[in-house]
Design a protein around this motif. Structure first.
Motif, PDB file in Angstrom:
ATOM      1  N   HIS A  50      -9.443  -3.794  10.060  1.00  0.00           N
ATOM      2  CA  HIS A  50      -8.813  -3.727   8.739  1.00  0.00           C
ATOM      3  C   HIS A  50      -9.027  -5.082   8.078  1.00  0.00           C
ATOM      4  N   LYS A  95      -0.806   1.604   1.238  1.00  0.00           N
ATOM      5  CA  LYS A  95      -2.132   1.277   1.748  1.00  0.00           C
ATOM      6  C   LYS A  95      -2.272  -0.176   2.162  1.00  0.00           C
ATOM      7  N   HIS A 122      -7.058   2.391   6.379  1.00  0.00           N
ATOM      8  CA  HIS A 122      -8.454   2.237   5.970  1.00  0.00           C
ATOM      9  C   HIS A 122      -9.441   2.326   7.139  1.00  0.00           C
TER      10      HIS A 122
END
Length: 373
Positions: free
Chosen positions: A82, A217, A225
């Motif tokens: 990430h 998010k 993600h």
């Protein structure tokens, strides 16, 4: 979980089982090597019998603030990441730089004089006909390239799956599209590039049974993600198409397995400035920014600091005349320590690697990282 392997010459080989890697280390057939991504890796002492490799794909889901990356083979999920992109930091610094430039120009020009007698400088070139990439978008794409370059030294990458976007409306120019085109040209040097759109990524993710967290998010968990990076990488091994003359379906086979998950960001170190923006009362401005400290450490070095029978581990973020500032992975200061009570663990690589945790992609929605390194 698989352990990356290097040949004696440094060529990436196929990853091996953790038990076999431990046996090789115990028998003296291999040694542990370090890489900038913090992935546990071994290097063989003697040349292996064969150096044949199988396809390994890297999936990149680029974004504005975060990017997900996944490394996948046909039988194993190898690595998840990430990326926290420096978009907001770079944009803020560019706005500050423009403000300082306007201030200097305003102080330089004597506006009491007629216009034709003022100290205006003529333009040196026409800067309106260049296909430049905005610094904020370029910084995002360069961080992705940095991670991809490190992965190419660890795994024998054969394919790179990159998610693309399309500008909507009647826009004659889109900075996002310019940055995307520039990035695709750079990625071509690491393997065969497969371009996928968002709906294709969603279909693959649904076929694999992976879950994606679409709210919050900013959470540094695989479900936000990194799961898209795994789905993109799996597109190398499975495709939707004609199974027979009358049937459409998924062709190929891929297996999702537990893999290490890592959060990566750049240390927000300010570049060196000649002086501060606001003058001091005495009219003398002290220097500001830069990566070197006056105590021999660099900003971004991973160190161990001791104070009052407590031990802290973090990254060097600044210094004073007699002390060194140490911060955590979120760049929050842990404290200021004497230079004699700081031990260097690892020199700065330009990346901050937080704790790595082995997660199962099937349970990504509930996976999270510990709060401390």
């Amino acid at each position: 979980m698989r352990v990356p392997v290097l040949s004696p010459s440094g060529k990436p080989l196929m990853p091996t089982k953790a038990s076999r890697a431990r046996r090789w280390l115990k028998e003296g057939k291999a040694r542990v090597v370090y890489n900038d991504l913090g992935i546990f890796q071994i290097q063989l002492i003697r040349c292996p019998r064969t150096t044949n490799t199988q396809p390994i794909a890297v999936g990149i889901d680029p974004g504005k603030l975060y990017t997900g990356i996944g490394v996948q083979s046909a039988k194993f999920t190898l690595w998840l990441a990430h990326l926290q992109l420096p978009f907001k930091t770079v944009r803020g610094r560019m706005e500050q730089r423009a403000m300082m430039r306007r201030g200097r120009r305003g102080r330089r020009i004597n506006r009491s004089l007629p216009y034709d007698q003022r100290a205006h400088r003529q333009k040196r070139f026409d800067n309106r006909r260049q296909c430049k990439i905005p610094p904020s978008i370029r910084a995002n794409r360069e961080l992705e390239l940095r991670v991809l370059g490190e992965l190419s030294l660890i795994y024998p990458i054969s394919d790179v799956a990159y998610e693309i976007v399309k500008a909507r409306g009647n826009k004659g120019f889109s900075p996002v599209m310019v940055g995307q085109k520039w990035q695709l040209e750079n990625v071509e040097g690491y393997g065969k590039v497969n371009q996928l759109q968002g709906w294709q990524t969603a279909n693959i993710r649904q076929q694999l049974g992976l879950h994606k967290q679409k709210h919050s998010k900013s959470d540094a968990i695989p479900a936000t993600h990194a799961v898209d990076g795994v789905a993109l990488a799996c597109s190398t091994f499975i495709q939707y198409g004609m199974i027979d003359r009358q049937t459409m379906g998924w062709k190929g086979e891929v297996k999702i397995t537990p893999a290490p998950f890592t959060v990566i960001r750049r240390p927000p170190v300010s570049r060196r400035q000649l002086h501060l923006m606001v003058p001091a009362k005495s009219g003398v401005r002290r220097k500001y920014g830069g990566t070197m400290t006056r105590h021999g450490f660099r900003k971004g070095d991973y160190v161990e600091a001791t104070q009052s029978n407590k031990t802290y581990r973090g990254w060097v973020s600044g210094d004073t005349e007699k002390q060194v500032s140490v911060s955590d992975q979120n760049w929050r200061r842990l404290g200021q320590f004497s230079k004699n009570k700081i031990r260097l663990i690892r020199r700065s690589s330009g990346l901050i690697i937080t704790a790595t945790k082995v997660v199962s992609p099937v349970e990504m929605l509930h996976a999270s990282l510990p709060s401390q390194f």
